[in-house]
Design an enzyme around this catalytic site. Structure first.
Site, PDB file in Angstrom:
ATOM      1  N   ASP A  96     -82.704   4.696 -17.414  1.00  0.00           N
ATOM      2  CA  ASP A  96     -81.908   5.463 -18.373  1.00  0.00           C
ATOM      3  C   ASP A  96     -82.410   5.169 -19.783  1.00  0.00           C
ATOM      4  OD1 ASP A  96     -78.771   3.803 -19.147  1.00  0.00           O
ATOM      5  OD2 ASP A  96     -80.703   2.909 -18.708  1.00  0.00           O
TER       6      ASP A  96
ATOM      7  N   TYR B 198     -83.125   4.085 -23.697  1.00  0.00           N
ATOM      8  CA  TYR B 198     -82.777   2.936 -24.544  1.00  0.00           C
ATOM      9  C   TYR B 198     -81.425   3.201 -25.186  1.00  0.00           C
ATOM     10  CZ  TYR B 198     -87.785   1.612 -24.387  1.00  0.00           C
ATOM     11  OH  TYR B 198     -89.043   1.247 -23.999  1.00  0.00           O
TER      12      TYR B 198
ATOM     13  N   PHE C 182     -89.572   4.861 -21.827  1.00  0.00           N
ATOM     14  CA  PHE C 182     -90.321   3.734 -22.400  1.00  0.00           C
ATOM     15  C   PHE C 182     -90.771   3.965 -23.846  1.00  0.00           C
ATOM     16  CE2 PHE C 182     -91.159   3.138 -17.764  1.00  0.00           C
ATOM     17  CZ  PHE C 182     -90.482   1.942 -17.611  1.00  0.00           C
TER      18      PHE C 182
ATOM     19  N   HIS D  49     -91.051  -3.570 -12.147  1.00  0.00           N
ATOM     20  CA  HIS D  49     -90.663  -2.982 -13.429  1.00  0.00           C
ATOM     21  C   HIS D  49     -91.151  -3.877 -14.568  1.00  0.00           C
ATOM     22  CE1 HIS D  49     -88.083  -1.387 -16.626  1.00  0.00           C
ATOM     23  NE2 HIS D  49     -87.955  -0.317 -15.863  1.00  0.00           N
TER      24      HIS D  49
END
Length: 223
Positions: free
Chosen positions: A61, A63, A74, A183
């Site tokens: 989801d 930031y 990202f 991740h």
């Protein structure tokens, strides 16, 4: 909805779940601060047209801190401090391919080369991670994944972390390439760092007949 995606996603926006989702997000925006800003929710789709997708990089989801999210997983806007996950991505990129770490975290250069920077959830309440999880976005972004999967042109799907790996059943692995790994968040960085995902992506692209990506993010200082 960006034009190139309309024909393959138009059916989604007409469905009851999407109307409920739109009402929920509108209510959240009325009562709270929500990221990304309203005009940037579909930035990933706008930056990478449907027919240009070569890599689909799946995030979770957006930031949730001030000024970070702008609709691409990202990535952060120029002038915004690079968050920890993206710092680890840049660290691994340097280790893997020797790409120098840029002075910013704006990943538009990747998106323009065909990297769809898709989160599974496209909005979030400020400072509350996963606060818009389970409200309908996952149904919509699953439809995006399926739409890319259904294209004639093959694609490289990049699934980092268990959340992203759950989407594997949506992908026809006989036609598309999949790069899986840990991740890049600080919680799993020890598994991500050293995994050389960017070499794997470039090899997968070559195997599909595509050119490797130019992973260098342009520096913004002095520009």
């Amino acid at each position: 909805m960006p034009e190139s995606w309309r024909p393959v996603l138009a059916g989604q926006t007409e469905q009851p779940y999407f109307h409920r989702l739109a009402e929920f997000v509108a209510g959240e925006r009325a009562a709270h601060q929500v990221f990304p800003p309203q005009g940037e929710v579909f930035s990933a789709l706008a930056a990478t047209p449907y027919e240009k997708v070569r890599v689909l990089l799946l995030g979770q989801d957006p930031y949730h801190d001030d000024g970070q999210a702008h609709g691409m997983c990202f990535s952060v806007r120029p002038g915004t401090k690079v968050p920890p996950s993206l710092r680890n991505i840049f660290k691994e990129l340097k280790s893997d391919l020797g790409v120098e770490t840029p002075d910013n975290g704006y990943l538009m250069h990747w998106a323009e080369q065909g990297v769809l920077l898709l989160n599974t959830v496209l909005t979030v309440r400020a400072h509350e991670a996963n606060s818009h999880k389970g409200k309908g976005w996952e149904t919509f972004t699953d439809a995006v994944i399926r739409a890319v999967n259904d294209r004639e042109e093959p694609c490289v799907f990049v699934l980092w972390g268990n959340h992203a790996k759950k989407k594997l059943p949506l992908i026809d692995t006989s036609r598309h390439a999949v790069v899986q790994g840990a991740h890049p968040s600080p919680l799993s960085a020890r598994l991500f760092l050293g995994s050389r995902p960017f070499s794997q992506i470039d090899k997968a692209l070559a195997d599909l007949g595509y050119e490797p990506l130019d992973w260098r993010i342009p520096d913004l200082a002095g520009s």
